[in-house]
Every structure is written in structure tokens, then in C-alpha cells.
Design a protein around this motif. Structure first.
Motif, PDB file in Angstrom:
ATOM      1  N   VAL A  12     -11.058  -3.290  -0.680  1.00 51.85           N
ATOM      2  CA  VAL A  12      -9.759  -2.707  -0.354  1.00 51.85           C
ATOM      3  C   VAL A  12      -9.064  -2.247  -1.629  1.00 51.85           C
ATOM      4  O   VAL A  12      -8.515  -1.135  -1.698  1.00 51.85           O
ATOM      5  CB  VAL A  12      -8.885  -3.729   0.398  1.00 51.85           C
ATOM      6  CG1 VAL A  12      -7.470  -3.171   0.593  1.00 51.85           C
ATOM      7  CG2 VAL A  12      -9.491  -4.062   1.752  1.00 51.85           C
ATOM      8  N   SER A  48     -16.522   4.455   5.975  1.00 57.51           N
ATOM      9  CA  SER A  48     -15.224   3.776   5.906  1.00 57.51           C
ATOM     10  C   SER A  48     -15.044   2.848   7.100  1.00 57.51           C
ATOM     11  O   SER A  48     -14.516   1.741   6.972  1.00 57.51           O
ATOM     12  CB  SER A  48     -14.089   4.805   5.863  1.00 57.51           C
ATOM     13  OG  SER A  48     -14.145   5.573   4.686  1.00 57.51           O
ATOM     14  N   GLY A 102      -8.643   0.260   7.389  1.00 54.39           N
ATOM     15  CA  GLY A 102      -7.793  -0.853   7.780  1.00 54.39           C
ATOM     16  C   GLY A 102      -7.830  -1.120   9.273  1.00 54.39           C
ATOM     17  O   GLY A 102      -7.860  -2.284   9.702  1.00 54.39           O
ATOM     18  N   GLY A 109      -3.720  -0.603   6.401  1.00 51.64           N
ATOM     19  CA  GLY A 109      -4.025   0.751   6.857  1.00 51.64           C
ATOM     20  C   GLY A 109      -2.776   1.532   7.215  1.00 51.64           C
ATOM     21  O   GLY A 109      -2.628   2.703   6.849  1.00 51.64           O
ATOM     22  N   TYR A 147     -10.655   0.867  -2.823  1.00 50.59           N
ATOM     23  CA  TYR A 147     -10.226   2.001  -2.006  1.00 50.59           C
ATOM     24  C   TYR A 147      -8.859   2.507  -2.450  1.00 50.59           C
ATOM     25  O   TYR A 147      -8.645   3.718  -2.617  1.00 50.59           O
ATOM     26  CB  TYR A 147     -10.165   1.574  -0.530  1.00 50.59           C
ATOM     27  CG  TYR A 147     -11.232   2.198   0.329  1.00 50.59           C
ATOM     28  CD1 TYR A 147     -12.571   1.849   0.137  1.00 50.59           C
ATOM     29  CD2 TYR A 147     -10.931   3.119   1.309  1.00 50.59           C
ATOM     30  CE1 TYR A 147     -13.559   2.409   0.928  1.00 50.59           C
ATOM     31  CE2 TYR A 147     -11.913   3.678   2.101  1.00 50.59           C
ATOM     32  CZ  TYR A 147     -13.222   3.327   1.904  1.00 50.59           C
ATOM     33  OH  TYR A 147     -14.202   3.886   2.670  1.00 50.59           O
ATOM     34  N   LEU A 148      -7.922   1.587  -2.613  1.00 55.17           N
ATOM     35  CA  LEU A 148      -6.578   1.994  -3.012  1.00 55.17           C
ATOM     36  C   LEU A 148      -6.583   2.691  -4.361  1.00 55.17           C
ATOM     37  O   LEU A 148      -5.765   3.594  -4.619  1.00 55.17           O
ATOM     38  CB  LEU A 148      -5.656   0.776  -3.055  1.00 55.17           C
ATOM     39  CG  LEU A 148      -5.338   0.122  -1.706  1.00 55.17           C
ATOM     40  CD1 LEU A 148      -4.506  -1.139  -1.912  1.00 55.17           C
ATOM     41  CD2 LEU A 148      -4.606   1.086  -0.788  1.00 55.17           C
ATOM     42  N   ILE A 155      -7.753   5.297   4.214  1.00 52.90           N
ATOM     43  CA  ILE A 155      -7.289   3.913   4.134  1.00 52.90           C
ATOM     44  C   ILE A 155      -6.936   3.392   5.526  1.00 52.90           C
ATOM     45  O   ILE A 155      -7.235   2.245   5.881  1.00 52.90           O
ATOM     46  CB  ILE A 155      -6.091   3.810   3.179  1.00 52.90           C
ATOM     47  CG1 ILE A 155      -6.535   4.135   1.748  1.00 52.90           C
ATOM     48  CG2 ILE A 155      -5.470   2.418   3.230  1.00 52.90           C
ATOM     49  CD1 ILE A 155      -5.393   4.314   0.782  1.00 52.90           C
ATOM     50  N   VAL A 164      -9.881   6.107  -3.624  1.00 52.42           N
ATOM     51  CA  VAL A 164      -9.943   7.022  -2.484  1.00 52.42           C
ATOM     52  C   VAL A 164      -8.961   8.191  -2.596  1.00 52.42           C
ATOM     53  O   VAL A 164      -9.302   9.321  -2.219  1.00 52.42           O
ATOM     54  CB  VAL A 164      -9.753   6.249  -1.161  1.00 52.42           C
ATOM     55  CG1 VAL A 164      -9.346   7.178  -0.023  1.00 52.42           C
ATOM     56  CG2 VAL A 164     -11.060   5.551  -0.785  1.00 52.42           C
ATOM     57  N   SER A 192       1.366   3.688  -3.185  1.00 51.05           N
ATOM     58  CA  SER A 192       0.213   4.308  -3.862  1.00 51.05           C
ATOM     59  C   SER A 192       0.296   5.833  -3.906  1.00 51.05           C
ATOM     60  O   SER A 192       0.134   6.439  -4.978  1.00 51.05           O
ATOM     61  CB  SER A 192      -1.088   3.853  -3.199  1.00 51.05           C
ATOM     62  OG  SER A 192      -1.271   2.466  -3.380  1.00 51.05           O
ATOM     63  N   ALA A 199       0.809  -1.227   0.000  1.00 45.76           N
ATOM     64  CA  ALA A 199       0.000   0.000   0.000  1.00 45.76           C
ATOM     65  C   ALA A 199       0.838   1.271   0.000  1.00 45.76           C
ATOM     66  O   ALA A 199       0.387   2.305  -0.499  1.00 45.76           O
ATOM     67  CB  ALA A 199      -0.930   0.008   1.223  1.00 45.76           C
ATOM     68  N   GLY A 202      -0.812   2.533   4.011  1.00 41.06           N
ATOM     69  CA  GLY A 202      -1.424   3.663   3.318  1.00 41.06           C
ATOM     70  C   GLY A 202      -1.149   4.983   4.017  1.00 41.06           C
ATOM     71  O   GLY A 202      -0.844   5.997   3.374  1.00 41.06           O
TER      72      GLY A 202
END
Length: 397
Positions: A213, A301, A244, A136, A216-217, A240, A220, A22, A19, A139
Motif C-alpha cells: 500500500v 491491482s 483498496g 481506497g 502504491y501511494l 488506489i 502509482v 497525496s 491518503a 485516494g
């Protein structure tokens, strides 16, 4: 750190490392003039690396041993992080993400099997905790370091490399958790026929839990800044992290709820209740995004995280109870094969579709698909819970 913490930490590190890059893609795109479509392909390279590793090497810890497989995966991950540190062009990103995917596939299947060896009754809980906090935390780590740390394209990978070195040292000091070993043998993932029904239900559960998930990645970082009224990467990273963390706490809360003999919710009940919560959270989030509600976005969320965490914990608990000890790595690699297909394919597709539909419409379309899968899983898991209750009643009679 004890053995259980180290093995859970390996899973957490792998998810965090997946994550963290990103929020860095925008910087890479600006520095090296990389088009958005190429960034989606870089992410796809990571996912293909994970899937290839699970197909080719996912079972090796059943014969070679958990410890050497985990050490190999962590060493490969460390090399990939070093490649990020010296990257000077888009080719380096493809290589680093591909190797990271292969290393992750090797490490997580072996670490998941090791948790089943060490704590068969709580392996699902520990795996869910590690996955949620890792995703989480990764991110949020990437977002915070991009905003505030010096050398934002270097610092996140240096931090991850330091954690990797600590885990490598910890794994080397711990004993092997597998008994008899036959040596290095490549074999494809597989599911023994007697547990196929359990695997199907668990696979559908993780498909729903991890698809959201991936979505979201992918979306979001574009949705959160406008909703939260703040530019930059931090709103997306916080969103995120919130999801998470809620996912990690969900199975802990489930153990405190009333259940048979006061032991908390059993795995099938966690699974069907999680699917219902997840479907409701996705539907409400689609409304919150359309309404431009920042508070609704945060609350939804949390709801989605709770639903996904219950779904993942229930899936792992159901499968862990059914998997025979001699096939644990084989079964776990098949499980993660489904999980990573779920987290990657919707995210990659959304990365291409968002240019035509926009992030809001893209979330609605893909979110509706996840709701359908979640509700189907809810029906199957609920039927399984009722069947188990009927069988238990008959045994008492």
C-alpha cells in the motif's frame, strides 16, 4: 449508526485522511516551490507522528478507556485538518502532517481495541473493511476533488473535517466498551509472551500487506497516467481505489468459502492464501508495468488488493483470537506500530530512490523485497494451519 459502525468508521476516516493529501502535493509544490525531497520528508513527518503516538499513547485506552482515547484522537485529527485549511507555507504542512500522525496513532489503536471488545469474532473483518475502504476512498476522494472541485487545496480537508465532526458526535453518544479503568496511564506497546508466536506471524502478514500500500501511494501517481493513457491525478486515484476496494472485499469473500464446519476460511488460512495471492499479484504487476499493459495494471491491482486484504484480515483474526482482553490496546498498538512502519518506511525510501532509478525499476526492487517477506509469511502461516489441523485430529481421537 451503531457502536460497531462508528468504531470502524474512525479507522476508515484515519486511513482516508492519510491518503487524501497525496494528490495535493503537486499543487503544494507548484504553489510554494517545494522540492520533491521535502515532500517525502513531509510524509515521513506523518509516519513519525503515528509511530511516536503508538509508542507513547498506544496503550492508554486499556487504562483510560476506549471512548476518551478515541475522542482525543478525533479532536487532534480535526485540528490537523484545520491546519491544512489555513496553511500558507511548507511549515504548516509539517505541523499539520505531524499532528495528524499523532492523532491517528491514538485513534486507531483505541478503535481497533474497541472493535475487539464489541465483536471479537469479526473484529478482523471489520478492521480490514474499514482500512481498505478508507485508504481506497481517501485516494479517490483526493484525486477527484483535485480535478473537479473548487479550491482543491481546501475542499478535501473540509469534507474530511465534516466526517470527523459526525464521528465525534457519534462516539460521544456511545457507552464505554471497556470494563474496569485505572485512569490515564502512559505505557509502551507490548506483546505478552504467550502470544508472541501469533504476533510474529501476524506482524509479518501486515508488513507484506501494508508495504505494498505504501509503495502504491508513492509510485502509482507517477505510473498510472502513462499506463492508463490519461494525464492528471484521476488514474492514480482510481488505481488506489480499486486496490483498496478489493482489499476490503477479500475477507468478506473468504467468509463465503468452504472451511471448517462451513464457517469460511479460518484466520491462518486467510493469511497464507493471501500471502500467496499477494506475491503473485506483485510479480504480475511488475510484468504489466514493463509491458505497458493498462488492462494488466488494473487486473493486477485487484489481485494485489485481494491478497493484501486476505493477509490483513488473517493477521487481525489470528491476533484478535490470541490477545487477552486486558491487553487488547497494548497488543493492537504494537500491531499498528509494525503496520505503520511497513506502510511508511518503504514509501519514504522509494520517494528518494525513484529519482535515481525511475518508477518502474523502483517498483521492481521494492516489490521483490515484499514478495520475499510474503513468501516467508506464507510458509509460517501454512505450517501453523497444518499444526492446528493435526492437533484437532488428535483431539477427536
Amino acid at each position: 449508526m451503531n457502536d460497531t459502525t462508528i468504531k470502524a468508521g474512525v479507522i476508515g476516516l484515519c486511513l482516508a485522511a492519510s491518503a487524501t493529501p497525496s494528490p495535493l502535493y503537486k499543487l503544494y509544490a507548484a504553489a510554494w516551490a517545494i522540492p520533491t525531497s521535502t515532500l517525502s520528508l513531509i510524509y515521513a513527518t506523518y509516519c513519525l507522528g503515528v509511530l511516536a503516538a503508538l509508542l507513547l499513547f498506544g496503550r492508554i485506552s486499556d487504562s483510560w478507556g476506549r471512548r476518551p482515547a478515541i475522542l482525543t484522537g478525533l479532536a487532534g485529527l480535526l485540528v490537523s485538518l484545520g491546519m491544512f485549511l489555513v496553511a500558507s507555507g511548507v511549515g504548516w504542512l509539517f505541523l499539520a502532517r505531524g499532528l495528524q500522525g499523532v492523532a491517528t496513532g491514538v485513534a486507531i489503536s483505541a478503535a481497533g481495541a474497541a472493535l475487539l471488545d464489541l465483536r471479537p469474532a469479526t473484529a478482523g473483518l471489520l478492521n480490514t473493511l474499514a482500512s481498505g475502504l478508507g485508504m481506497g476512498g481517501g485516494g479517490l476522494l483526493g484525486a477527484v476533488l483535485v480535478e473537479y472541485a473548487p479550491a482543491p487545496l481546501l475542499t478535501p480537508f473540509a469534507v474530511l473535517a465534516a466526517v470527523d465532526l459526525l464521528l465525534l458526535a457519534g462516539v460521544r453518544r456511545r457507552p464505554e466498551t471497556l470494563g474496569a479503568r485505572a485512569g490515564f496511564r502512559m505505557a509502551a506497546p507490548g506483546v505478552p509472551r504467550p502470544i508472541l508466536a501469533s504476533f510474529v506471524v501476524s506482524g509479518l502478514g501486515v508488513t507484506s500487506s501494508w508495504s505494498i500500500v505504501g509503495l502504491y501511494l508513492a509510485l502509482v501517481p507517477a505510473l498510472a497516467p502513462a499506463l492508463m493513457g490519461s494525464a492528471g491525478n484521476l488514474p492514480g486515484g482510481l488505481a488506489i481505489f480499486v486496490m483498496g476496494t478489493a482489499a476490503a472485499l477479500a475477507p468478506v469473500l473468504a467468509r463465503r468459502l468452504p472451511g471448517p464446519a462451513g464457517r469460511g476460511l479460518p484466520a491462518p488460512a486467510q493469511l497464507w492464501s493471501g500471502m500467496l495471492v499477494l506475491a503473485a499479484g506483485i510479480a504480475l504487476l511488475a510484468w504489466a508495468i514493463s509491458a505497458g499493459s493498462a488492462a494488466g495494471f488494473v487486473v493486477c491491482s485487484v489481485v494485489i488488493g485481494l491478497g493484501g486484504g486476505l493477509g490483513l484480515g488473517g493477521s487481525l483474526g489470528l491476533l484478535g483470537a490470541a490477545a487477552p482482553p486486558e491487553h487488547r490496546a497494548r497488543v493492537m498498538s504494537a500491531f499498528y506500530l509494525v503496520a505503520y512502519a511497513a506502510i511508511s518506511l518503504p514509501a519514504i525510501a522509494a520517494g528518494f530512490v525513484v529519482h535515481a532509478l525511475g518508477p518502474v525499476a523502483t517498483f521492481r526492487v521494492f516489490g521483490a523485497g515484499i514478495i520475499v517477506v510474503a513468501l516467508a509469511t506464507f510458509v509460517l502461516a501454512l505450517a501453523r494451519t497444518r499444526r492446528a489441523a493435526e492437533e484437532a485430529a488428535e483431539e477427536k481421537v
